[in-house]
Design an enzyme around this catalytic site. Structure first.
Site, PDB file in Angstrom:
ATOM      1  N   ARG A 194       0.831  -1.210   0.000  1.00  0.00           N
ATOM      2  CA  ARG A 194       0.000   0.000   0.000  1.00  0.00           C
ATOM      3  C   ARG A 194       0.863   1.256   0.000  1.00  0.00           C
ATOM      4  NH1 ARG A 194      -3.017   2.174   4.848  1.00  0.00           N
ATOM      5  NH2 ARG A 194      -4.369   3.810   4.035  1.00  0.00           N
TER       6      ARG A 194
ATOM      7  N   HIS B  40       0.471   3.934  -2.930  1.00  0.00           N
ATOM      8  CA  HIS B  40       0.004   5.293  -2.674  1.00  0.00           C
ATOM      9  C   HIS B  40       1.073   6.346  -2.920  1.00  0.00           C
ATOM     10  CE1 HIS B  40      -3.899   4.525  -0.219  1.00  0.00           C
ATOM     11  NE2 HIS B  40      -3.691   3.552  -1.095  1.00  0.00           N
TER      12      HIS B  40
ATOM     13  N   HIS C 153      -5.757  -6.353  -3.887  1.00  0.00           N
ATOM     14  CA  HIS C 153      -6.637  -6.507  -2.731  1.00  0.00           C
ATOM     15  C   HIS C 153      -6.690  -7.939  -2.236  1.00  0.00           C
ATOM     16  CE1 HIS C 153      -9.135  -2.554  -3.273  1.00  0.00           C
ATOM     17  NE2 HIS C 153      -7.925  -2.355  -2.789  1.00  0.00           N
TER      18      HIS C 153
ATOM     19  N   TRP D 102     -10.339  -8.996   2.302  1.00  0.00           N
ATOM     20  CA  TRP D 102     -10.992  -9.320   1.036  1.00  0.00           C
ATOM     21  C   TRP D 102     -11.011 -10.836   0.792  1.00  0.00           C
ATOM     22  CZ3 TRP D 102      -7.931  -4.966   1.506  1.00  0.00           C
ATOM     23  CH2 TRP D 102      -8.465  -3.743   1.080  1.00  0.00           C
TER      24      TRP D 102
END
Length: 374
Positions: free
Chosen positions: A132, A136, A259, A275
């Protein structure tokens, strides 16, 4: 040993109605150590190289001054000049063979891989949050004005570090700072993206081509809020965000497959839950669950999200469900749900592209490397 063993595959494939332990086996190193031997670049032919770099930097300062003029404060102007000088110096280092070798970066990769397991944190691995962070820090790119991306590692600064989409990433940044302290010569942009590569590969995912060349920027390079996906939105929003970066529908779906890793937290995004049944294993299970499991709106006080009807232990976000509601997206979901190799191949290309957004090609020394692969 890869986490994607037959035993784990069996556990991952259990129907949602069966009892499944979400605390899966902690991530293990797949590629760390034993990287390809690469001879270091030959030394410069003469001692004039330092002077050449100094001259190049001075030329960059002069050119930047002519371009930017004297608008803004002297401090801002100085920082802009310093940024240009760093970029030119990085390009010169790459061309002259003065950059650290692949062996050096392999040592950083190995160190990251050694620290991925963390007992007591989520499902026992930092890999999801490092993916992540890499995502990002790169996904702020805007192709229209060539701002954002991984080149300046601007999430180090406020207000970007406090943007809502980056909640919880202080955990990843603090962890990577320890690696940075061990290898102070590596830029934050290179470190964070290499961390994402290690996290994917060490969790059973595909090899991600990667190369160094990013430089550290300043506060004035920080990007505005709103450039990262909003999970509460639908397909039009996904296209707006990803098209801005230069991705197409197939790449949007492939990148969404990340995910498969990790979970949402109420104290970060407001959403809650994993998920997949194996949140520390990189696989195509995200796509198979999207297609095969029945989903319903969760009844709770938090933001709107879906839950699986059978166990009510898994979740999907509105942006996830958009992938099966939109015809163009769904055709790729169908492919990836049936063929993990196809997913791995497309994810590798798209993720490598993501990690290089915003970085001038002149700052790269050559073709991408396969870090840690034998």
């Amino acid at each position: 040993m890869s986490l994607r063993t037959p035993m784990l595959r069996t556990a991952c494939a259990r129907r949602a109605g069966q009892s499944v332990n979400l605390r899966t086996q902690v991530v293990r190193r797949r590629f760390a150590s034993g990287g390809p031997e690469v001879n270091p670049p030959p030394p410069p032919r003469s001692s004039s190289v330092p002077y050449l770099l100094a001259g190049v930097g001075a030329a960059a300062l002069g050119a930047a001054y002519l371009f930017y003029g004297t608008d803004g404060s002297p401090r801002d102007t100085a920082k802009e000049l310093a940024s240009d000088a760093r970029g030119v110096a990085a390009a010169a280092e790459g061309k002259l063979g003065l950059r650290h070798s692949q062996k050096d970066y392999q040592k950083v990769y190995d160190r990251i891989a050694e620290t991925l397991e963390k007992e007591g944190y989520d499902d026992g691995s930092l890999a999801p949050v490092l993916i992540r962070l890499a995502w990002h820090s790169s996904g702020t790119y805007n192709k229209e004005d060539n701002t954002g991306g991984s080149n300046y590692a601007t999430m180090r600064f406020k207000p970007e570090s406090e943007h809502g989409a980056n909640n919880g990433l202080n955990i990843a940044r603090d962890h990577m700072q320890k690696i940075k302290d061990e290898f102070p010569w590596i830029s934050y942009g290179d470190l964070w993206t290499l961390g994402g590569v290690a996290a994917v590969q060490e969790s059973g995912g595909p090899t991600i081509p990667w190369r160094p060349g990013r430089i550290d920027g300043f506060e004035h390079h920080v990007t505005p809020d709103g450039r990262l996906p909003d999970a509460a939105q639908a397909q039009d929003h996904l296209r707006f965000i990803f098209y801005r970066m230069g991705f197409n529908d197939q790449e949007i779906v492939a990148l969404s497959g990340a995910h498969a890793m990790g979970r949402c937290h109420t104290d970060r995004s407001g959403f809650e839950g994993p998920w997949t049944f194996s949140p520390v294993t990189f696989s195509n299970q995200y796509f198979t669950l999207l297609e095969d499991e029945p989903w319903q709106w969760r009844k709770w006080k938090g933001p709107a999200q879906y839950e699986d009807k059978k166990t009510k232990t898994l979740m999907m976000l509105p942006t996830d469900m958009a992938l099966v509601k939109d015809k163009s997206f769904k055709k790729y979901v169908d492919v990836y749900a049936r063929d993990e190799d196809a997913f791995f191949k497309d994810f590798s290309k798209a993720f490598a592209k993501l990690l290089e957004l915003g970085v001038p090609t002149s700052q790269f020394a050559g073709e991408p490397w396969s870090m840690g692969s034998n």
